[in-house]
Design a protein around this motif. Structure first.
Motif, PDB file in Angstrom:
ATOM      1  N   GLY A 132       2.050  -6.559  16.335  1.00  0.00           N
ATOM      2  CA  GLY A 132       2.465  -6.485  17.728  1.00  0.00           C
ATOM      3  C   GLY A 132       3.944  -6.690  17.953  1.00  0.00           C
ATOM      4  N   SER A 133       4.735  -6.547  16.895  1.00  0.00           N
ATOM      5  CA  SER A 133       6.187  -6.740  17.022  1.00  0.00           C
ATOM      6  C   SER A 133       6.857  -5.999  15.878  1.00  0.00           C
ATOM      7  CB  SER A 133       6.542  -8.233  16.981  1.00  0.00           C
ATOM      8  OG  SER A 133       6.127  -8.808  15.755  1.00  0.00           O
ATOM      9  N   ASP A 134       8.087  -6.339  15.599  1.00  0.00           N
ATOM     10  CA  ASP A 134       8.836  -5.683  14.530  1.00  0.00           C
ATOM     11  C   ASP A 134       8.234  -6.036  13.170  1.00  0.00           C
ATOM     12  OD1 ASP A 134      10.433  -5.066  16.672  1.00  0.00           O
ATOM     13  OD2 ASP A 134      11.967  -6.557  16.184  1.00  0.00           O
ATOM     14  N   ILE A 135       8.367  -5.102  12.221  1.00  0.00           N
ATOM     15  CA  ILE A 135       7.952  -5.358  10.842  1.00  0.00           C
ATOM     16  C   ILE A 135       9.060  -4.886   9.903  1.00  0.00           C
ATOM     17  CG2 ILE A 135       5.488  -5.145  11.354  1.00  0.00           C
ATOM     18  CD1 ILE A 135       5.601  -2.364   9.961  1.00  0.00           C
ATOM     19  N   ILE A 136       8.981  -5.338   8.667  1.00  0.00           N
ATOM     20  CA  ILE A 136       9.912  -4.919   7.626  1.00  0.00           C
ATOM     21  C   ILE A 136       9.170  -4.017   6.647  1.00  0.00           C
ATOM     22  CG2 ILE A 136      11.347  -5.682   5.688  1.00  0.00           C
ATOM     23  CD1 ILE A 136      12.554  -6.441   8.320  1.00  0.00           C
ATOM     24  N   LEU A 137       9.816  -2.924   6.249  1.00  0.00           N
ATOM     25  CA  LEU A 137       9.284  -2.040   5.217  1.00  0.00           C
ATOM     26  C   LEU A 137      10.298  -1.951   4.091  1.00  0.00           C
ATOM     27  CD1 LEU A 137       7.827   0.949   7.303  1.00  0.00           C
ATOM     28  CD2 LEU A 137       6.607  -1.020   6.387  1.00  0.00           C
ATOM     29  N   LYS A 138       9.802  -2.051   2.843  1.00  0.00           N
ATOM     30  CA  LYS A 138      10.699  -1.965   1.684  1.00  0.00           C
ATOM     31  C   LYS A 138       9.885  -1.564   0.457  1.00  0.00           C
ATOM     32  CE  LYS A 138      10.392  -7.014   1.210  1.00  0.00           C
ATOM     33  NZ  LYS A 138      11.177  -8.283   1.219  1.00  0.00           N
ATOM     34  N   PRO A 139      10.561  -1.075  -0.581  1.00  0.00           N
ATOM     35  CA  PRO A 139       9.838  -0.673  -1.791  1.00  0.00           C
ATOM     36  C   PRO A 139       9.373  -1.871  -2.609  1.00  0.00           C
ATOM     37  CG  PRO A 139      12.193  -0.374  -2.094  1.00  0.00           C
ATOM     38  CD  PRO A 139      11.999  -0.774  -0.664  1.00  0.00           C
ATOM     39  N   LEU A 140       8.240  -1.710  -3.272  1.00  0.00           N
ATOM     40  CA  LEU A 140       7.729  -2.775  -4.131  1.00  0.00           C
ATOM     41  C   LEU A 140       8.670  -3.016  -5.302  1.00  0.00           C
ATOM     42  CD1 LEU A 140       5.434  -4.730  -4.900  1.00  0.00           C
ATOM     43  CD2 LEU A 140       4.333  -2.835  -6.099  1.00  0.00           C
ATOM     44  N   LEU A 141       9.215  -1.947  -5.866  1.00  0.00           N
ATOM     45  CA  LEU A 141      10.160  -2.070  -6.963  1.00  0.00           C
ATOM     46  C   LEU A 141      11.521  -1.628  -6.458  1.00  0.00           C
ATOM     47  CD1 LEU A 141      10.661  -2.697  -9.951  1.00  0.00           C
ATOM     48  CD2 LEU A 141      10.131  -0.310 -10.468  1.00  0.00           C
ATOM     49  N   GLY A 142      12.400  -2.578  -6.258  1.00  0.00           N
ATOM     50  CA  GLY A 142      13.722  -2.262  -5.743  1.00  0.00           C
ATOM     51  C   GLY A 142      14.566  -3.512  -5.687  1.00  0.00           C
ATOM     52  N   SER A 143      15.857  -3.311  -5.454  1.00  0.00           N
ATOM     53  CA  SER A 143      16.767  -4.440  -5.385  1.00  0.00           C
ATOM     54  C   SER A 143      18.003  -4.040  -4.610  1.00  0.00           C
ATOM     55  CB  SER A 143      17.172  -4.892  -6.798  1.00  0.00           C
ATOM     56  OG  SER A 143      17.867  -3.850  -7.463  1.00  0.00           O
ATOM     57  N   GLY A 144      18.818  -5.028  -4.266  1.00  0.00           N
ATOM     58  CA  GLY A 144      20.087  -4.749  -3.637  1.00  0.00           C
ATOM     59  C   GLY A 144      19.985  -4.259  -2.208  1.00  0.00           C
ATOM     60  N   GLY A 145      18.829  -4.432  -1.572  1.00  0.00           N
ATOM     61  CA  GLY A 145      18.697  -4.005  -0.183  1.00  0.00           C
ATOM     62  C   GLY A 145      18.494  -2.512  -0.006  1.00  0.00           C
ATOM     63  N   LYS A 146      18.186  -1.787  -1.089  1.00  0.00           N
ATOM     64  CA  LYS A 146      18.008  -0.345  -0.983  1.00  0.00           C
ATOM     65  C   LYS A 146      16.689  -0.006  -0.300  1.00  0.00           C
ATOM     66  CE  LYS A 146      20.648   0.435  -5.246  1.00  0.00           C
ATOM     67  NZ  LYS A 146      20.585   0.917  -6.650  1.00  0.00           N
ATOM     68  N   ASN A 147      16.735   0.911   0.655  1.00  0.00           N
ATOM     69  CA  ASN A 147      15.552   1.394   1.372  1.00  0.00           C
ATOM     70  C   ASN A 147      14.762   0.261   2.031  1.00  0.00           C
ATOM     71  OD1 ASN A 147      16.022   4.116   0.925  1.00  0.00           O
ATOM     72  ND2 ASN A 147      14.820   4.164  -0.957  1.00  0.00           N
ATOM     73  N   TYR A 203       4.981   2.057  -4.429  1.00  0.00           N
ATOM     74  CA  TYR A 203       4.270   1.343  -3.371  1.00  0.00           C
ATOM     75  C   TYR A 203       5.231   0.796  -2.314  1.00  0.00           C
ATOM     76  CZ  TYR A 203      -0.305   1.631  -5.509  1.00  0.00           C
ATOM     77  OH  TYR A 203      -1.494   2.101  -5.987  1.00  0.00           O
ATOM     78  N   VAL A 204       4.672   0.593  -1.119  1.00  0.00           N
ATOM     79  CA  VAL A 204       5.450   0.138   0.031  1.00  0.00           C
ATOM     80  C   VAL A 204       4.989  -1.262   0.437  1.00  0.00           C
ATOM     81  CG1 VAL A 204       6.094   0.611   2.425  1.00  0.00           C
ATOM     82  CG2 VAL A 204       5.669   2.510   0.838  1.00  0.00           C
ATOM     83  N   ILE A 205       5.942  -2.146   0.668  1.00  0.00           N
ATOM     84  CA  ILE A 205       5.655  -3.470   1.204  1.00  0.00           C
ATOM     85  C   ILE A 205       5.865  -3.431   2.712  1.00  0.00           C
ATOM     86  CG2 ILE A 205       6.391  -5.880   1.319  1.00  0.00           C
ATOM     87  CD1 ILE A 205       7.248  -5.708  -1.553  1.00  0.00           C
ATOM     88  N   PHE A 261      -1.280  -2.376  10.363  1.00  0.00           N
ATOM     89  CA  PHE A 261      -0.579  -3.648  10.191  1.00  0.00           C
ATOM     90  C   PHE A 261       0.469  -3.826  11.285  1.00  0.00           C
ATOM     91  CE2 PHE A 261       2.980  -6.115   8.379  1.00  0.00           C
ATOM     92  CZ  PHE A 261       2.324  -7.270   7.988  1.00  0.00           C
ATOM     93  N   ALA A 262       1.210  -2.767  11.576  1.00  0.00           N
ATOM     94  CA  ALA A 262       2.235  -2.831  12.614  1.00  0.00           C
ATOM     95  C   ALA A 262       1.616  -3.123  13.976  1.00  0.00           C
ATOM     96  CB  ALA A 262       3.015  -1.518  12.659  1.00  0.00           C
ATOM     97  N   THR A 289       0.834  -1.195   0.000  1.00  0.00           N
ATOM     98  CA  THR A 289       0.000   0.000   0.000  1.00  0.00           C
ATOM     99  C   THR A 289       0.868   1.242   0.000  1.00  0.00           C
ATOM    100  OG1 THR A 289      -1.767   1.172   1.209  1.00  0.00           O
ATOM    101  CG2 THR A 289      -0.091   0.036   2.522  1.00  0.00           C
ATOM    102  N   ARG A 290       0.229   2.412  -0.177  1.00  0.00           N
ATOM    103  CA  ARG A 290       0.910   3.697   0.026  1.00  0.00           C
ATOM    104  C   ARG A 290       0.258   4.473   1.160  1.00  0.00           C
ATOM    105  NH1 ARG A 290       4.010   6.249  -3.683  1.00  0.00           N
ATOM    106  NH2 ARG A 290       2.854   8.204  -3.414  1.00  0.00           N
ATOM    107  N   ARG A 291      -0.684   3.844   1.844  1.00  0.00           N
ATOM    108  CA  ARG A 291      -1.436   4.514   2.909  1.00  0.00           C
ATOM    109  C   ARG A 291      -0.776   4.260   4.269  1.00  0.00           C
ATOM    110  NH1 ARG A 291      -6.618   5.982   2.392  1.00  0.00           N
ATOM    111  NH2 ARG A 291      -7.137   5.040   4.404  1.00  0.00           N
ATOM    112  N   ILE A 292      -0.332   5.325   4.903  1.00  0.00           N
ATOM    113  CA  ILE A 292       0.321   5.205   6.198  1.00  0.00           C
ATOM    114  C   ILE A 292      -0.620   4.614   7.242  1.00  0.00           C
ATOM    115  CG2 ILE A 292      -0.264   7.616   6.709  1.00  0.00           C
ATOM    116  CD1 ILE A 292       2.729   5.591   8.068  1.00  0.00           C
ATOM    117  N   GLU A 293      -1.932   4.908   7.111  1.00  0.00           N
ATOM    118  CA  GLU A 293      -2.886   4.372   8.090  1.00  0.00           C
ATOM    119  C   GLU A 293      -2.926   2.847   8.040  1.00  0.00           C
ATOM    120  OE1 GLU A 293      -3.608   6.498   5.727  1.00  0.00           O
ATOM    121  OE2 GLU A 293      -4.161   8.416   6.675  1.00  0.00           O
TER     122      GLU A 293
END
Length: 348
Positions: free
Chosen positions: A167-182, A206-208, A162-163, A153-157
């Motif tokens: 109830g614990s740590d989550i991972i955020l990353k770009p939908l289109l990306g590679s090499g561990g960027k962002n 978009y954000v995963i 989801f976070a 999604t792109r919605r912060i809400e």
């Protein structure tokens, strides 16, 4: 036989790249090998597809470094090469690498590759299958049991909710990306900074948001599949156990991670049996799986790296079976022509 690798930029291809080690081995076996820059492809009037082909001059290059040096020392002698003389085109460009500076180039290989299949040239991975797997959303097409809980999604809400539900740590990353960027790990006490992190990633689209896999704290395993099955030589899997550097959660080697031998467990092999039917159906010849525990973190389809490192760790040569598989595909095409589709040949 004549083959071409499509890459992001010929000038930036390194001697340790998987593409380079495959190209050198093909050259050693007497094949003509070309590099095509994804930004310099062309479709000519009579329907042929190709571009300016870079190549290493004839010679016996016994090491990858020698081959790489010869290739880069011969860039000014590139010549046009098209589907009328190419037996196979291997798409090895990373769309994520071009997304920011050359967004027009990120899907070019697929478009030209699809046309190339109509010229009786084999294209791997199958460009029509790849068109359905342009980004990390492809992972969501596999059974839930093999992948982390995820929203895109792109919605912060939505991400904040989801976070909280995790109830614990989550991972955020770009939908289109590679090499561990962002790629970020958001701890429970980082939630007040969630908005700023999402805004950084959302600049790329978009954000995963993904559940944090505890097993990932011990690193992940890059495992190669060829034609839908684990790539093996003499009982050794083509795999690398990648460890992050310090507190950095990214296990990518060029993001500072380190590597050691990987242990492939029965649970991992069972997971592979669940995902292999779709990979074969989509014409995915050589892919790299990123695995934590018995879960699949990512599937790298366009240009999975690490084949050379896996060979060094295991003390075997993983390039030969890949090259032999390409040779068999070309022979199959010569014998059957259009009676067997490109997608089928890609995984035979």
């Amino acid at each position: 036989m004549k083959l071409a690798f499509v890459v992001n930029r010929v000038e930036t291809e390194g001697p340790k790249f998987t593409t380079t080690v495959l190209a050198q081995r093909l050259h050693q076996r007497g094949h003509e090998v070309f590099y095509l820059d994804v930004g310099r492809l062309d479709y000519v009037r009579d329907g042929r597809v190709g571009g300016l082909g870079h190549f290493a001059p004839a010679g016996d290059y016994t090491t990858v470094d020698e081959y790489h040096e010869a290739l880069h020392g011969n860039l000014e002698n590139a010549r046009p090469v098209h589907t009328d003389e190419l037996d196979l085109i291997y798409l090895r460009n990373d769309p994520g690498e071009d997304a920011a500076e050359r967004p027009w180039a990120s899907s070019a290989a697929l478009m030209f590759g699809q046309l190339a299949t109509q010229q009786d040239t084999i294209v791997v991975n199958d460009p029509f299958g790849l068109s359905h797997a342009l980004n990390k959303m492809y992972l969501q097409q596999f059974p839930k049991s093999v992948r982390p809980r995820t929203i895109i999604t792109r919605r912060i809400e939505d991400i904040r909710r989801f976070a909280e539900e995790e109830g614990s740590d989550i991972i955020l990353k770009p939908l289109l990306g590679s090499g561990g960027k962002n790629v970020f790990v958001v701890r429970e006490d980082d939630h007040p900074n969630l908005k700023q992190i999402v805004e950084v990633i959302a600049q790329q689209g978009y954000v995963i948001a993904q559940e944090f896999m505890p097993a990932a704290a011990e690193g992940d395993i890059r495992l190669f599949l060829m034609n839908g099955s684990p790539l093996m030589v003499d009982g050794h899997y083509a795999a690398v156990h990648r460890m992050s550097a310090g507190d950095d959660i990214r296990n990518n080697l060029h993001a500072g991670g380190s590597a050691k031998k990987a242990e492939i467990t029965p649970d991992m092999l069972r997971m592979i049996e669940m995902i292999r039917p779709k990979l074969i159906a989509d014409g995915m010849f050589l892919v790299g799986l990123d695995i934590a525990g018995d879960r699949l973190l990512e599937i790298n389809l366009e240009s999975p790296g690490g084949l050379r490192g896996a060979g060094l760790l295991e003390g075997v040569d993983f390039t030969t079976p890949v090259v032999e598989a390409l040779e068999r595909k070309i022979l199959c095409k010569q014998n059957y022509g259009t009676r067997i589709s490109n997608r089928m040949i890609a995984t035979m």
